[in-house]
Design a protein around this motif. Structure first.
Motif, PDB file in Angstrom:
ATOM      1  N   SER A 127       1.093  -1.248   0.148  1.00 10.84           N
ATOM      2  CA  SER A 127      -0.142   0.253   0.142  1.00 10.84           C
ATOM      3  C   SER A 127       0.771   1.713  -0.398  1.00 10.84           C
ATOM      4  CB  SER A 127      -1.022   0.449   1.392  1.00 10.84           C
ATOM      5  OG  SER A 127      -0.373   0.314   2.289  1.00 10.84           O
ATOM      6  N   ASN A 131       0.491   3.734  -3.201  1.00  8.74           N
ATOM      7  CA  ASN A 131       0.408   4.926  -2.495  1.00  8.74           C
ATOM      8  C   ASN A 131       1.628   6.358  -3.037  1.00  8.74           C
ATOM      9  OD1 ASN A 131      -2.261   5.319  -1.538  1.00  8.74           O
ATOM     10  ND2 ASN A 131      -2.073   3.796  -0.456  1.00  8.74           N
ATOM     11  N   THR A 135       1.284   9.334  -6.294  1.00  6.87           N
ATOM     12  CA  THR A 135       1.518  10.861  -5.595  1.00  6.87           C
ATOM     13  C   THR A 135       2.814  10.785  -6.392  1.00  6.87           C
ATOM     14  OG1 THR A 135       1.843  10.014  -3.032  1.00  6.87           O
ATOM     15  CG2 THR A 135       2.843  11.912  -3.932  1.00  6.87           C
ATOM     16  N   VAL A 325      -7.451   3.647   3.320  1.00  7.31           N
ATOM     17  CA  VAL A 325      -6.578   3.739   2.458  1.00  7.31           C
ATOM     18  C   VAL A 325      -6.612   1.726   2.426  1.00  7.31           C
ATOM     19  CG1 VAL A 325      -4.205   2.338   3.125  1.00  7.31           C
ATOM     20  CG2 VAL A 325      -4.700   4.462   4.375  1.00  7.31           C
ATOM     21  N   PRO A 334      -5.852   4.476  -5.627  1.00  3.61           N
ATOM     22  CA  PRO A 334      -5.135   4.799  -4.430  1.00  3.61           C
ATOM     23  C   PRO A 334      -6.015   5.856  -3.016  1.00  3.61           C
ATOM     24  CG  PRO A 334      -3.478   4.129  -5.897  1.00  3.61           C
ATOM     25  CD  PRO A 334      -5.080   4.360  -6.508  1.00  3.61           C
ATOM     26  N   VAL A 336      -5.187   7.839  -1.382  1.00 10.09           N
ATOM     27  CA  VAL A 336      -3.371   9.925  -1.925  1.00 10.09           C
ATOM     28  C   VAL A 336      -4.331  10.512  -2.780  1.00 10.09           C
ATOM     29  CG1 VAL A 336      -1.700   8.948  -0.554  1.00 10.09           C
ATOM     30  CG2 VAL A 336      -1.898   8.757  -3.274  1.00 10.09           C
TER      31      VAL A 336
END
Length: 361
Positions: A127, A131, A135, A325, A334, A336
């Motif tokens: 994870s 993420n 990002t 999450v 994801p 984020v």
């Protein structure tokens, strides 16, 4: 042709003219339109494979390029076909000859390579990888990710990928999701069965992911390693000596003590440990911060690796335990990212953005 030369194939990263995808352009006068000369334009496009998943994108970009022509009214018609086997073979052969093998190990490569490792499973390494990759892509970096956890692959699910890579005469095109170019053994038929591979075959799988997939020249390549210090970690170090290791742990000693071993692999192989990420550091419950898994594990790992390796290995991020999450990851997005694919304005997204910027600094 000059304007079409600015239309880039999203998968190959080259212009459609350089790739030989423009088979011809026919232009015929069609009177005037508002005082401007008008023309009927037919562009014959040859895609690399039948049913190319990005054909609508390519055709749309070609139409926009034609419409931008000044001082004329152009009515475009796009005729879409597929390259002949001989033409496609020549294209692939040229791309392979240009790239040769393992493009990430050649001198002067611009790609920053980060291998995400952990001492044990269950600490959220995948994870964190997913993420962090999302990002980087949201921040504007050309981003790629390899699911190098052959036995416990999870990146396809975390990115919502259900399709297979496109095969161009033996050269694979990675699947793109949420701006990240991905490859995983989980994308291939039969991957739902138990995989019983030993060292040599594991190493070949990584070499194939590097050399038989057309990555272009990404700014960032992330590798989601299997837990521990087994064959794949050693293969990464041998195949990608310029990779930087990021160790993921949780706060409790049972995880952090094992995580140190994942970083100490750098004593035997030419790989630099860049930093430590502590995951599931706390859980906020109605204004109260609960340290469910204890505290200090990430800093302990950073301190021990700094002492053992002889260079600064900082604790780069502490990430909270958040239900979203898991929830968003299971839904294929994801955490984020917002639904529009941009970074969400959440503390979690800000933490990952800070981590990404620190890694690229």
């Amino acid at each position: 042709m000059a304007r079409l030369g600015k239309v880039i194939d999203p998968e190959l990263g080259r212009s459609v003219t350089d790739l030989g995808m423009i088979a011809g352009i026919d232009v015929a006068p069609a009177g005037t339109d508002g005082g401007r000369p008008a023309y009927d334009v037919t562009v014959r496009v040859e895609l690399t494979v039948p049913g190319c998943p990005l054909s609508d994108t390519i055709v749309g970009n070609i139409t926009a390029a034609i419409a931008s022509y000044p001082d004329a009214a152009l009515t475009p018609r796009i005729e879409v076909a597929t390259m002949s086997e001989a033409k496609l073979a020549d294209l692939v052969a040229g791309l392979k000859a240009e790239r040769k093998r393992n493009p990430f190990a050649k001198p002067g490569v611009k790609t920053r390579i980060f291998a995400i490792a952990s001492g044990k499973g269950g600490v959220g390494k995948s994870s964190v990888t997913a993420n962090l990759a999302a990002t980087f892509a949201a921040l504007g970096y050309d981003t790629a990710a390899i699911d190098a956890d052959i036995y416990g692959f999870s990146l396809p699910g975390l990115f919502g990928v259900t399709s297979q890579p496109t095969n161009l005469n033996g050269m694979l095109m990675p699947v793109t999701a949420w701006g990240v170019k991905l490859i995983s053994i989980g994308m291939f038929a039969g991957a739902d069965r138990a995989i019983l591979w030993r060292g040599p075959r594991l190493q070949r799988s990584l070499e194939q992911f590097l050399s038989d997939v057309w990555w272009g020249e990404p700014d960032v390549l992330l590798l989601d390693l299997a837990p521990g210090t087994g064959d794949m970690a050693i293969s990464v170090a041998q195949t990608l000596p310029n990779a930087e290791l990021i160790v993921v742990t949780t706060p409790q000693p049972s995880a952090s003590d094992v995580a140190v071993r994942a970083g100490l692999v750098a004593l035997q192989v030419p790989m630099r440990v860049r930093g430590v990420v502590e995951n599931m550091s706390w859980f906020d419950h109605h204004g109260e911060r609960l340290e469910i898994f204890g505290h200090g594990g990430g800093q302990r790992v950073a301190d021990q690796l700094t002492a053992a390796l002889g260079h600064d290995v900082p604790l780069m991020a502490q990430l909270p335990l958040l239900p979203e999450v898991r929830e968003r990851g299971e839904a294929g997005r994801p955490a984020v990212l917002g639904a529009d694919g941009r970074l969400a304005g959440t503390p979690l997204a800000e933490s990952f953005a800070g981590l990404a910027r620190a890694l690229m600094a």
